[in-house]
Design a protein around this motif. Sequence first.
Motif, PDB file in Angstrom:
ATOM      1  N   TYR A 144       0.840  -1.207   0.000  1.00  0.00           N
ATOM      2  CA  TYR A 144       0.000   0.000   0.000  1.00  0.00           C
ATOM      3  C   TYR A 144       0.867   1.246   0.000  1.00  0.00           C
ATOM      4  N   ARG A 145       0.583   2.162  -0.918  1.00  0.00           N
ATOM      5  CA  ARG A 145       1.261   3.460  -0.929  1.00  0.00           C
ATOM      6  C   ARG A 145       0.544   4.374   0.057  1.00  0.00           C
ATOM      7  N   VAL A 146       1.148   4.580   1.207  1.00  0.00           N
ATOM      8  CA  VAL A 146       0.508   5.340   2.281  1.00  0.00           C
ATOM      9  C   VAL A 146       0.430   6.813   1.894  1.00  0.00           C
ATOM     10  N   PRO A 147      -0.770   7.388   1.895  1.00  0.00           N
ATOM     11  CA  PRO A 147      -0.900   8.805   1.535  1.00  0.00           C
ATOM     12  C   PRO A 147      -0.328   9.696   2.629  1.00  0.00           C
ATOM     13  N   PRO A 148       0.104  10.911   2.279  1.00  0.00           N
ATOM     14  CA  PRO A 148       0.631  11.824   3.305  1.00  0.00           C
ATOM     15  C   PRO A 148      -0.446  12.195   4.317  1.00  0.00           C
ATOM     16  N   THR A 149      -0.036  12.302   5.566  1.00  0.00           N
ATOM     17  CA  THR A 149      -0.974  12.683   6.624  1.00  0.00           C
ATOM     18  C   THR A 149      -1.123  14.194   6.659  1.00  0.00           C
ATOM     19  N   PRO A 150      -2.342  14.701   6.712  1.00  0.00           N
ATOM     20  CA  PRO A 150      -2.521  16.155   6.817  1.00  0.00           C
ATOM     21  C   PRO A 150      -1.939  16.670   8.122  1.00  0.00           C
ATOM     22  N   SER A 151      -1.539  17.917   8.134  1.00  0.00           N
ATOM     23  CA  SER A 151      -0.998  18.514   9.355  1.00  0.00           C
ATOM     24  C   SER A 151      -2.133  18.820  10.326  1.00  0.00           C
TER      25      SER A 151
ATOM     26  N   ALA B 109      -7.473   2.978  11.210  1.00  0.00           N
ATOM     27  CA  ALA B 109      -6.235   3.694  10.901  1.00  0.00           C
ATOM     28  C   ALA B 109      -6.287   4.367   9.538  1.00  0.00           C
ATOM     29  N   GLU B 110      -7.172   3.895   8.672  1.00  0.00           N
ATOM     30  CA  GLU B 110      -7.338   4.505   7.348  1.00  0.00           C
ATOM     31  C   GLU B 110      -8.360   5.640   7.383  1.00  0.00           C
ATOM     32  N   ASN B 111      -9.074   5.781   8.481  1.00  0.00           N
ATOM     33  CA  ASN B 111     -10.113   6.812   8.593  1.00  0.00           C
ATOM     34  C   ASN B 111      -9.687   8.024   9.392  1.00  0.00           C
ATOM     35  N   ILE B 112      -8.793   7.816  10.337  1.00  0.00           N
ATOM     36  CA  ILE B 112      -8.477   8.886  11.285  1.00  0.00           C
ATOM     37  C   ILE B 112      -6.982   9.209  11.223  1.00  0.00           C
ATOM     38  N   PRO B 113      -6.612  10.494  11.084  1.00  0.00           N
ATOM     39  CA  PRO B 113      -5.188  10.845  11.009  1.00  0.00           C
ATOM     40  C   PRO B 113      -4.465  10.569  12.328  1.00  0.00           C
ATOM     41  N   LEU B 114      -3.278   9.994  12.212  1.00  0.00           N
ATOM     42  CA  LEU B 114      -2.394   9.817  13.361  1.00  0.00           C
ATOM     43  C   LEU B 114      -1.236  10.788  13.176  1.00  0.00           C
ATOM     44  N   ILE B 115      -1.208  11.825  14.004  1.00  0.00           N
ATOM     45  CA  ILE B 115      -0.243  12.915  13.855  1.00  0.00           C
ATOM     46  C   ILE B 115       0.925  12.694  14.815  1.00  0.00           C
ATOM     47  N   GLU B 116       2.143  12.633  14.271  1.00  0.00           N
ATOM     48  CA  GLU B 116       3.338  12.538  15.102  1.00  0.00           C
ATOM     49  C   GLU B 116       3.921  13.932  15.304  1.00  0.00           C
ATOM     50  N   VAL B 117       4.216  14.278  16.556  1.00  0.00           N
ATOM     51  CA  VAL B 117       4.781  15.602  16.847  1.00  0.00           C
ATOM     52  C   VAL B 117       6.125  15.450  17.555  1.00  0.00           C
ATOM     53  N   THR B 118       7.023  16.373  17.277  1.00  0.00           N
ATOM     54  CA  THR B 118       8.369  16.307  17.855  1.00  0.00           C
ATOM     55  C   THR B 118       8.366  16.630  19.337  1.00  0.00           C
TER      56      THR B 118
ATOM     57  N   VAL C 259     -20.890  14.677  17.499  1.00  0.00           N
ATOM     58  CA  VAL C 259     -19.485  14.894  17.177  1.00  0.00           C
ATOM     59  C   VAL C 259     -19.285  14.504  15.724  1.00  0.00           C
ATOM     60  N   SER C 260     -18.896  15.452  14.884  1.00  0.00           N
ATOM     61  CA  SER C 260     -18.825  15.224  13.444  1.00  0.00           C
ATOM     62  C   SER C 260     -17.406  14.930  12.992  1.00  0.00           C
ATOM     63  N   LYS C 261     -17.294  14.258  11.873  1.00  0.00           N
ATOM     64  CA  LYS C 261     -16.014  13.966  11.260  1.00  0.00           C
ATOM     65  C   LYS C 261     -15.493  15.204  10.527  1.00  0.00           C
ATOM     66  N   PHE C 262     -14.188  15.224  10.241  1.00  0.00           N
ATOM     67  CA  PHE C 262     -13.639  16.269   9.408  1.00  0.00           C
ATOM     68  C   PHE C 262     -13.891  15.928   7.949  1.00  0.00           C
ATOM     69  N   LYS C 263     -13.791  16.935   7.094  1.00  0.00           N
ATOM     70  CA  LYS C 263     -13.999  16.682   5.673  1.00  0.00           C
ATOM     71  C   LYS C 263     -12.809  15.932   5.090  1.00  0.00           C
ATOM     72  N   ASP C 264     -12.973  15.424   3.873  1.00  0.00           N
ATOM     73  CA  ASP C 264     -11.947  14.625   3.222  1.00  0.00           C
ATOM     74  C   ASP C 264     -10.673  15.456   3.030  1.00  0.00           C
ATOM     75  N   LEU C 265      -9.544  14.914   3.520  1.00  0.00           N
ATOM     76  CA  LEU C 265      -8.273  15.644   3.412  1.00  0.00           C
ATOM     77  C   LEU C 265      -7.257  14.890   2.584  1.00  0.00           C
ATOM     78  N   THR C 266      -7.704  13.900   1.798  1.00  0.00           N
ATOM     79  CA  THR C 266      -6.756  13.062   1.071  1.00  0.00           C
ATOM     80  C   THR C 266      -6.003  13.828   0.006  1.00  0.00           C
ATOM     81  N   GLY C 267      -6.463  15.017  -0.357  1.00  0.00           N
ATOM     82  CA  GLY C 267      -5.786  15.804  -1.370  1.00  0.00           C
ATOM     83  C   GLY C 267      -4.536  16.505  -0.872  1.00  0.00           C
ATOM     84  N   PHE C 268      -4.324  16.538   0.429  1.00  0.00           N
ATOM     85  CA  PHE C 268      -3.151  17.236   0.969  1.00  0.00           C
ATOM     86  C   PHE C 268      -1.920  16.350   0.841  1.00  0.00           C
TER      87      PHE C 268
END
Length: 251
Positions: A72-79, A142-151, A242-251
């Motif tokens: 699977y080519r993992v898409p970039p995670t939105p910020s 894991a494919e529905n919700i962004p997992l954000i890594e922070v320094t 509690v609503s979901k965020f809009k589609d961010l796969t374009g980022f």
Amino acid sequence: MNQKIFGLHAVKQIFNTDISSILEIWVQQNSKNLQDLIKDAQQHGIPIQTVAKKSLDKLSENGHHQGIIINYRVPPTPSLEQILKSLKVSPFLLILDEIQDPHNLGACLRTADAAGVHAVIIPKNKACKLTPTVRKIASGAAENIPLIEVTNLVRTLNWLQKQGIWIIGTDDYSKTSIFESKLTGPLAIVMGAEGEGLRRLTKENCDSLVSIPMLGKIESLNVSVATGICLYEVVRQTKGKVSKFKDLTGF
């Protein structure tokens, strides 16, 4: 970045939401329950290899692959900034402070998705990453919700506070029950690591600390169980709106 994904629920979720990012598929011989996926893959021109179970065992490092593995080519995670800007409702975030066990991280992601969390935040160091095992346990979340890594987690907490988000940490020693706390509006729930709980600096930079009442003889709950209780108390107080965020796969 490419990653081998296994487990029927995780694979099906990618088929349903991002099939164009599947580069290759390995399928176990004589897997009759996978025929619909195979047909779908063939229609999209995805290369398929039919192999013995031992080959899948090796590819998954003896993971519970359920007869199928995809490259699977993992898409970039939105910020985090992009996610917050996209929201039309109050942000609802989950922050995990150095969770080590992939099964706990996967279970937290699954519950977070079910509860309508907009993003999960983890530190880059000393924390479990989004591995194939985590994806398998998350059962597609894991494919529905962004997992954000922070320094720097503390710096991120401070930045979120400046955005008007209330930071609620969990601490076994807090005298304030989560069920007595106001959990509406923009907020982030912060859960501590297995056994250790929140680190000192993380705890000091929360706006408030709450605990889950323990009425029996055990002193604490598994972090994924505690996460479920906390997130669904938020859902209860917000009446499930509690609503979901809009589609961010374009980022």
